[in-house]
Design a protein around this motif. Structure first.
Motif, mmCIF file in Angstrom:
data_model
loop_
_atom_site.group_PDB
_atom_site.id
_atom_site.type_symbol
_atom_site.label_atom_id
_atom_site.label_comp_id
_atom_site.label_asym_id
_atom_site.label_seq_id
_atom_site.Cartn_x
_atom_site.Cartn_y
_atom_site.Cartn_z
ATOM 1 N N LEU A 544 -19.477 -17.979 4.688
ATOM 2 C CA LEU A 544 -20.303 -18.346 5.736
ATOM 3 C C LEU A 544 -20.719 -19.798 5.699
ATOM 4 N N MET A 545 -20.869 -20.387 4.695
ATOM 5 C CA MET A 545 -21.000 -21.659 4.563
ATOM 6 C C MET A 545 -19.640 -22.550 5.117
ATOM 7 N N GLU A 546 -18.613 -22.188 4.887
ATOM 8 C CA GLU A 546 -17.444 -22.907 5.453
ATOM 9 C C GLU A 546 -17.279 -22.595 7.034
ATOM 10 N N GLN A 547 -17.894 -21.357 7.519
ATOM 11 C CA GLN A 547 -17.751 -21.346 8.930
ATOM 12 C C GLN A 547 -18.871 -21.928 9.840
ATOM 13 N N PHE A 567 -33.190 -18.985 -1.310
ATOM 14 C CA PHE A 567 -32.198 -19.809 -0.448
ATOM 15 C C PHE A 567 -31.060 -19.852 -1.613
ATOM 16 N N VAL A 568 -29.809 -19.927 -0.939
ATOM 17 C CA VAL A 568 -28.640 -20.382 -1.608
ATOM 18 C C VAL A 568 -28.043 -21.759 -1.401
ATOM 19 N N HIS A 569 -27.800 -22.569 -2.430
ATOM 20 C CA HIS A 569 -27.085 -23.971 -2.372
ATOM 21 C C HIS A 569 -25.604 -23.598 -2.548
ATOM 22 N N GLU A 570 -24.867 -24.412 -1.836
ATOM 23 C CA GLU A 570 -23.203 -24.320 -2.042
ATOM 24 C C GLU A 570 -22.973 -24.574 -3.405
ATOM 25 N N LYS A 571 -23.528 -25.644 -3.846
ATOM 26 C CA LYS A 571 -23.006 -25.927 -5.236
ATOM 27 C C LYS A 571 -23.308 -25.152 -6.482
ATOM 28 N N ASP A 572 -24.565 -24.360 -6.297
ATOM 29 C CA ASP A 572 -24.739 -23.163 -7.189
ATOM 30 C C ASP A 572 -23.957 -22.095 -7.045
#
Length: 597
Positions: A544-547, A567-572
């Motif tokens: 979902l982050m990539e999209q 919330f969720v961070h990409e690096k985590d």
């Protein structure tokens, strides 16, 4: 300098002692799981015979000759009533209202950190004993593999062991169950790696071998040292036969494909007929009973019929009839919801196919043929290898059963070819097909499986900044400056997520002192942002982050209430995946000591 060296040596000594103690503890746990699975296998086999004694009047494994003399009403009544009981039990007491087996073990090992329900394992093995004891045309190995794996998972759960150790104990249960079923410890150990775990981790190999040997010893003490099948003496007459063995492998692969593809056909017909789930096994039992009047060999596990085929007791016509009828009964039993495994049916089908092939080959090339028994045994290995996706462990099992090196090479050739045919035209083993029906795939690789196993709830953070829907620009400016990752989450009065505000969204307006206070957070927020649920996988989060191009995504409790919980961070997400991947690679290479907790 000397003092530092002394302290370093002391530390290394302590580490060695810790490693040795953890290896010792893991070995003890492997012995415990092996003993549990081996003992459970004995109880399961005796349970089948007990139910068979109550239902048919015979408690012997070689039952088809006895069944041939029973009245027709008895043969029809027992599997029908047995199917009714099985259907009601599965409908009321088993998760997802279906029988559980090896595919669930693979699912647990690859996608759920080796977490399995021991209660489900016990319930599944109980209803499988009833199913097979009342005539279901399936096998007994799948249920005991599931049971053994659930024992290992249970022990790992109550001791709060690490994921890698839990997978190892799950494999210990699988190995012990297979070894106990066939009196084949080496095959049991390799089957656990080849099918259940999907890798040959060095750190897992020793405990799994210990469990496999333990299961074998326990069953040998109870049943004796006899192998599962009574094998005649066979020798390969000529290496010119190997083209025939290869052709038998192709036929075995086609047979495995046909059986696998017939099952969803039966399932679709059952669904279209609108027969209730709980009643479908009874319908399958009725069909079995009617067919058993003429062909009692298809009732139950069928080991005695396989032994007859190994000794050439059946002619070509009967072998072919049993091949097609057994294939149909297996598809009906699985498609209609009976409980049982696929291992024994695959061996049965291979025995009939190999026997018929051997009769034909011997008639054409009598001087080159190794005999019906050799082709029967090779057929058993080839069909089983294709159905299970386990050419290595199946070949080794045949070697343990025969002790014949040349014949094992023939089994290996046929098994590999059959597995290639199955893989190319079916897309994998029977278990892979079952997982595919659930939206899962063993072809993703363990790296992708890691992303699917880990959940958003494991890595999400609760330190986030919210802003009410009606707050004005001064409040937005102040909170945005201090917000983690420079992002605000806009919520309404009930705590539901409305949108997000970032510095990029506001551009220069967020810090323009001339901006009027009448502008509210709800007006400047991006409404309906992409969101995640706590139960979503990290794989979904990364995709979902990539999209969307987002670096961090809000997490809500559910789609209806939309209450923000983190919330969720990409690096985590990537760091969690990387750590798990490093652990997995270390486990498979065996370059790190086992860590239990």
């Amino acid at each position: 300098m000397a003092e530092k060296l002394f302290k370093s040596n002391q530390l290394l000594g302590r580490l060695r002692r810790v490693v040795k103690s953890e290896q010792l503890v893991l070995s003890i746990l492997a012995l415990v799981v092996g003993a549990m699975a081996g003992s459970g296998t004995i109880l399961f086999r005796e349970g089948i015979l007990f139910v068979q004694l109550l239902s048919f009047g015979s408690g012997e494994e070689a039952v088809h000759d006895y069944l041939a003399h029973l009245p027709a009403w008895h043969l029809i009544m027992v599997p029908t009533l047995g199917g009714l009981f099985v259907g009601i039990f599965i409908y009321r007491f088993l998760p997802e209202r279906r029988a559980h087996g090896v595919a669930d073990v693979v699912d647990a090992a690859l996608f759920h950190d080796a977490r399995m329900s021991s209660r489900c394992g016990i319930k599944s093995v109980f209803i499988s004993a009833v199913s097979l004891g009342t005539g279901s045309s399936l096998g007994r190995e799948g249920p005991v593999v599931h049971m053994g794996a659930s024992f290992g998972a249970w022990l790992a759960r109550i001791l709060h062991l690490r994921r890698s150790t839990a997978r190892t104990l799950l494999g210990c249960g699988v190995a012990s169950a297979v070894a106990a079923s066939f009196n084949a410890p080496l095959a049991g150990a390799l089957f656990a790696h080849e099918v259940a775990l999907g890798h040959y981790a060095l750190t897992a190999f020793a405990p799994i071998v210990l469990a496999s040997v333990t299961g074998t010893i326990i069953t040998r003490l109870y049943f004796g040292a006899d192998v599962a099948f009574l094998l005649p003496a066979n020798e390969i007459q000529s290496f010119l036969e190997f083209p025939a063995f290869a052709l038998l492998g192709i036929a075995a692969g086609i047979t495995a494909i046909c059986v696998t593809r017939a099952i969803p056909v039966v399932q679709k017909l059952a669904k279209a007929s609108k027969i209730p789930l709980w009643l479908r096994p009874a319908v399958a039992g009725l069909v079995i009973g009617i067919v058993a009047i003429q062909f009692p060999q298809i009732v139950g596990v069928g080991y005695s019929a396989m032994n007859d085929a190994l000794y050439g007791a059946y002619g070509w016509s009967l072998l072919m009839q049993l091949l097609f009828i057994k294939a149909a009964m297996v598809a009906i039993c699985i498609g209609m919801g009976f409980a049982g495994g696929i291992f024994s049916p695959a061996l049965f089908l291979g025995a009939m196919l190999g026997g018929a092939f051997g009769v034909t080959a011997t008639a054409i090339f009598p001087d080159l043929s190794s005999g019906y028994g050799a082709y029967t045994l090779i057929g058993m290995g080839a069909v089983a290898a294709a159905m299970l996706g386990a050419p290595i462990s199946t070949t080794l099992m045949m070697f343990e059963l025969t002790g014949d090196y040349a014949l094992t090479i023939a089994v290996m050739v046929a098994s590999v070819i059959a597995s290639i045919v199955m893989d190319q035209f079916q897309g994998g083993s029977f278990f892979a097909w079952q997982l595919k029906c659930r939206g899962l795939s063993t072809r993703w690789g363990r790296e992708m499986n890691l992303l699917r196993m880990m959940k958003v709830a494991d890595i999400m953070k609760a330190e986030y900044q919210t802003v009410p829907l009606g707050d004005g620009m001064p409040s937005i400016r102040e909170k945005l400056i201090n917000a983690p990752y420079s992002e605000l989450f806009v919520i309404d009065d009930d705590g539901r997520l409305h949108g997000t505000i970032t510095l990029a969204d506001l551009r220069h307006a967020a810090f323009d002192p001339t901006m009027g206070e009448e502008v509210t957070a709800g007006q400047v927020a991006r409404s309906k942002p992409p969101v995640l649920l706590r139960t979503d996988s990290i794989e979904k989060a990364v995709r979902l982050m990539e999209q969307t191009g987002e670096e961090h995504l809000p997490v809500i409790n559910n789609d209806e209430e939309r209450l923000m919980v983190g919330f969720v961070h990409e690096k985590d997400a990537m760091m969690a995946y990387n750590n798990a991947l490093l652990e997995l690679q270390s486990e498979e290479r065996g370059d790190a000591p086992p860590k239990l907790f």
